[in-house]
Design an enzyme around this catalytic site. Sequence first.
Site, PDB file in Angstrom:
ATOM      1  N   ASP A 105      37.510  58.721  67.739  1.00 51.23           N
ATOM      2  CA  ASP A 105      36.201  59.032  68.303  1.00 51.23           C
ATOM      3  C   ASP A 105      35.972  58.112  69.499  1.00 51.23           C
ATOM      4  OD1 ASP A 105      33.590  60.108  68.519  1.00 51.23           O
ATOM      5  OD2 ASP A 105      33.510  60.329  66.344  1.00 51.23           O
ATOM      6  N   ASP A 141      32.325  61.554  72.162  1.00 51.07           N
ATOM      7  CA  ASP A 141      30.919  61.588  71.769  1.00 51.07           C
ATOM      8  C   ASP A 141      30.019  61.841  72.985  1.00 51.07           C
ATOM      9  OD1 ASP A 141      28.943  60.987  69.580  1.00 51.07           O
ATOM     10  OD2 ASP A 141      28.357  59.411  70.990  1.00 51.07           O
ATOM     11  N   GLU A 171      32.067  66.470  72.833  1.00 50.42           N
ATOM     12  CA  GLU A 171      30.802  66.896  72.230  1.00 50.42           C
ATOM     13  C   GLU A 171      29.837  67.211  73.371  1.00 50.42           C
ATOM     14  OE1 GLU A 171      27.467  65.226  69.058  1.00 50.42           O
ATOM     15  OE2 GLU A 171      28.401  63.846  70.481  1.00 50.42           O
ATOM     16  N   HIS A 195      29.398  65.312  60.834  1.00 46.16           N
ATOM     17  CA  HIS A 195      28.651  64.162  60.332  1.00 46.16           C
ATOM     18  C   HIS A 195      27.181  64.170  60.748  1.00 46.16           C
ATOM     19  CE1 HIS A 195      29.801  63.174  64.392  1.00 46.16           C
ATOM     20  NE2 HIS A 195      28.918  62.193  64.404  1.00 46.16           N
ATOM     21  N   ASP A 196      26.814  65.014  61.707  1.00 43.09           N
ATOM     22  CA  ASP A 196      25.428  65.099  62.186  1.00 43.09           C
ATOM     23  C   ASP A 196      24.700  66.324  61.653  1.00 43.09           C
ATOM     24  OD1 ASP A 196      25.457  62.789  63.767  1.00 43.09           O
ATOM     25  OD2 ASP A 196      26.222  63.853  65.515  1.00 43.09           O
TER      26      ASP A 196
END
Length: 554
Positions: free
Chosen positions: A103, A205, A247, A321-322
């Site tokens: 990440d 990210d 993302e 995860h969000d």
Amino acid sequence: MESNVLTKKWWHDAVVYQIYPRSFCDANNDGMGDIAGIISKLDYLQQLGINIIWLSPVYKSPMDDNGYDISDYQDIAAEFGTLAEMENLIAEAKKRDIRIVMDLVVNHTSDEHPWFIEAKKSKDNPYRDYYIWRQPQADGSVPNDFHSYFGGSGWEFDAATGEYYFHQFSKRQPDLNWENPKVQEEVHKMMNWWLDKGIGGFRMDVIDLIGKEVDKKVMANGANLHPLLQAMNKATFGDRDVLTVGEAWSATPEIAKLYSNPARDELSMVFQFEHITIGWHPQNGKWEPQPFDLIKLKKVFTKWQTELSDSGWNSLFWDNHDLPRAVSKYGDPGKYRVESAKMLATALHFLKGTPYIYQGEEIGMTNVRFDSIDDYQDIESLNLYYERTAAGVPHEQMMEGIYENGRDNARTPMQWNSDVNAGFSTARPWLKVNPNYTGINVQAALNDPDSVFFHYQKLIKLRKELPIMTYGQYIPLLDDHPDVFAYLRAQDDQRILVINNFSAKKIALPLPAEIQGIQGKCLISNYQPHQDLAETITLQPYESFAIAYTQPAA
């Protein structure tokens, strides 16, 4: 029909498994998942069949935002382990033909990063311009009214130097100044350091925010975004055979093509979220969820499948995860949990793109409803709960929003068995375990040949065996049906028909003329296999199946 002419890449038919390290497996029993725990479960992931692990951040961090606030990009947080263990994870995964995608969080750092500690010392410090600083307005107020995504102002005053620094997320996550070439050089150097260790790429990210134009309050898709990505590609991963996924909450199909068209030398693909945000309130966002609308969802999938069919690549996912657990969001976490979890898997994995599985999705883990706000840990949920209840939003309304869409739904510990704390740890976990772990866990799934796990395993195997799943054309069917998502994949004379009932009802489904009477091979089903299709078929609650057949010559 012509086959797609895309240059084949190893990640085209791969399936990615996302691990949220603090919630996956705790090897040293301190209540926090760790790298040693991940290594201990590699055989399980090899059995599932995935070939990429996307690892949420394990870098050194004060954990204000669970590791998305990095204080050292080239070291590992003590609670997760050591750099040597990280190198061991890369090596052990490679033995099992699994690559590790790291990440990359470079829109911002932690306020404990050495760059920011230096930047705060004085206005003429060499690191000052690594971050974004502005003078107060004449009346002493904030430079502009930008509101942080985690609540409150996007500006934090630094008394020592008399200026505000900018942050889009927590005030402990100051934004990097990507207009500074030194920032770009430092990030590129760090990326190459990881690539040289043998990782399989990066998940980036909020990468659509690095081209921000702060004074104009333009955050996503700023003018410099794509030049910055092209420079990054050239300086780091461009000549390496790795996967890069950005993302990009702001992405439209046109923008996604800019990122992922191979001719542009940017990224492999992006995560777009249009299929997620259609379920949110237009003003109040995810905290005021809207009723599920399958027709809207199908339109979004069809748009992305069609627009990116020849120039670009789709990432396919229900959750991360969000996001909330897919079976709770789109299926039935109760009576039809197994059937709907399998249906959601089939509906997604037969689409064109690279599928992503979030830890626990492969056993049908569900959302959680903790009794008290005090049981939650997520900074976003907590900040906005207190901000909005103080402004008059009823407690019950905010809790319902958190129950449906809060980030801790995905972060409850992985459910390995029915032992204490779901086999995640013998110590008290950092976040409470979902109470349903006694029935929903990996051990139970592996002992049941008809479990959700083995359905996912079969889908992953089919993707590797059938090029049509990777490269075939997508053709939507039954666009206006409120409960059924159906489509074809087509390559030369080969076809796969995929039908998914998104409801708890039995449905008598009249079929389009072009697929009536087909005879084929049922590749996968969550009920009895269909082989021959009459004019009308009856679908069971959440039934789904895929049939391969040969299109007769015209």
